[in-house]
Design an enzyme around this catalytic site. Structure first.
Site, short mmCIF file in Angstrom:
data_model
loop_
_atom_site.label_atom_id
_atom_site.label_comp_id
_atom_site.label_asym_id
_atom_site.label_seq_id
_atom_site.Cartn_x
_atom_site.Cartn_y
_atom_site.Cartn_z
N GLU A 1 -6.90 -1.76 -1.44
CA GLU A 1 -7.07 -0.10 -1.18
C GLU A 1 -8.38 0.34 -0.62
O GLU A 1 -9.00 1.21 -0.99
CB GLU A 1 -7.00 0.77 -2.44
CG GLU A 1 -5.64 0.44 -2.99
CD GLU A 1 -5.35 0.87 -4.57
OE1 GLU A 1 -6.49 1.66 -4.83
OE2 GLU A 1 -4.37 0.77 -5.09
N GLU B 1 3.91 -3.81 -5.87
CA GLU B 1 3.78 -3.03 -7.10
C GLU B 1 5.05 -2.03 -7.14
O GLU B 1 4.64 -0.89 -7.75
CB GLU B 1 2.39 -2.19 -7.25
CG GLU B 1 1.30 -3.18 -7.18
CD GLU B 1 0.02 -2.47 -7.30
OE1 GLU B 1 -0.30 -1.19 -7.47
OE2 GLU B 1 -0.99 -2.93 -6.82
#
Length: 371
Positions: free
Chosen positions: A156, A261
């Site tokens: 991220e 995810e």
């Protein structure tokens, strides 16, 4: 006599195939397509959540640690490493012959404060942060060398518009922190797969920047093997077309795609919605409409959404290494309380009683029909 024996063997073969199909195992169904994985929490890693553990053993071929391999847990104080939970996680994967993923080496969130500051609480110099990064990555990756098969090296770091997140890593080191992290990981275990992982990974600006990052690393002789697409998906966004374009862009940059995810929320999205503080109770009720289960029509839409995405993954199976769900059952999902406390969501493949939802059988049928 020979004909009778032959007929008997054929009947046995057919019955074995039927038994495998009726067994209802995602792991078996997708074994020739890509790894099917799940994230594991501490109760599962320690074996206290026995129902989840049995599901994981039967259904999944890959595992990733939900939290215990993040830096705040592995090195809460400088030089003081805590490996007990991570060791158990890796041992579970080895015992059950699973493709083990380490998550995550460098992430601005869930990082201990000491990582970025000196004894006076001021930002450390670039040289000190580089050394801390190298020590952290080298210590962890070396410990699990040849055991953990792939690492989310950086997590991220890019925003939706393609700019860099202004994290402490970026503030102190600039763009350099990403190639450094991959270089340190590669040196610690030359055989482990190395990934960049992010959410909202289908936004065009982010896709453009991440593909540039991949090409830049490769041009410097630094290995990157995959891009992780977190795939926290809603009922309306992203579209299948948007997601397919992102998969193709990442694949064309020369890496494998990992769906890392995956969960699909059935709840309305609060993003872009404003609410007067005085109307907060009514707003919260509106954002939490299915406290006692999904209505049949919503359940059908949700299942169709999962089937559409798995159809897409199967279409691009040559470019996809792994599809990992972010959890086992609905009651354990982080989506229940995000972004509004108390929300009741149904984003995973197993319900709150640890029973397989009808979508499990549908996803198995999907791959059987594609063969």
């Amino acid at each position: 006599m020979k004909r009778i024996i032959l007929l008997g063997l054929m009947t046995l073969a057919v019955s074995n195939v039927t038994a495998q199909k009726s067994e209802g195992s995602l792991k078996k169904a997708y074994q020739d397509k890509f790894y099917i994985g799940t994230a594991m929490n501490l109760e599962q890693i320690n074996g206290t959540d026995k129902k989840s553990v049995e599901i994981i053993k039967k259904q999944f071929s890959s595992i990733v640690a939900e939290n215990c391999m993040k830096s705040m847990y592995l090195q809460p104080q400088e030089g003081q490493f805590f490996f007990k939970d991570a060791d158990k996680f890796v041992e579970f994967g080895e015992k059950n012959k699973m493709f083990i993923i380490g998550h995550t080496l460098i992430w601005h969130s869930q990082a201990p404060d000491w990582f970025f500051v000196d004894k006076d609480g001021k930002n450390v110099s670039p040289e000190v942060l580089k050394q801390r990064m190298k020590n952290h990555i080298t210590t962890i990756v070396s410990r699990y060398k040849r055991r953990v098969k792939g690492w989310d090296v950086v997590n991220e770091a890019i925003l939706e518009d393609g700019s860099y997140r202004k994290s402490k890593f970026y503030e102190i080191l600039g763009e350099e922190f990403i190639p450094l992290a991959f270089k340190y990981a590669q040196e610690a275990d030359p055989n482990a797969e190395l990934y960049y992982n992010d959410y909202n990974e289908w936004h065009p600006g982010k896709v453009k920047r991440v593909t540039m990052l991949v090409k830049d690393l490769k041009s410097k002789g630094i290995r990157i093997d995959g891009v992780g697409m977190q795939a926290h998906i809603g009922m309306d966004t992203p579209s299948i077309d948007e997601y397919e374009k992102a998969i193709l862009a990442y694949a064309e940059s020369g890496v494998k795609v990992n769906i890392t995810e995956l969960d699909i929320s059935a709840l309305p999205s609060p993003w872009g919605t404003s609410a007067n503080i005085a109307d907060k109770v009514a707003y919260d009720e509106k954002m939490n409409p299915y406290k006692k289960g999904l209505p049949k029509e919503v359940q059908t839409q949700w299942e169709n959404r999962y089937e559409d995405f798995f159809s897409l993954f199967l279409k691009h199976k040559d470019n996809i290494r792994r599809v990992t769900l972010w959890g086992v059952s609905d009651n354990q999902s982080w989506k229940n309380d995000f972004p509004i406390k108390g929300r009741t969501d149904y984003p995973l493949l197993f319900d709150r009683q640890f029973k397989a939802k009808p979508i499990v059988r549908k996803l198995i049928k999907l791959v059987e029909e594609s063969n």
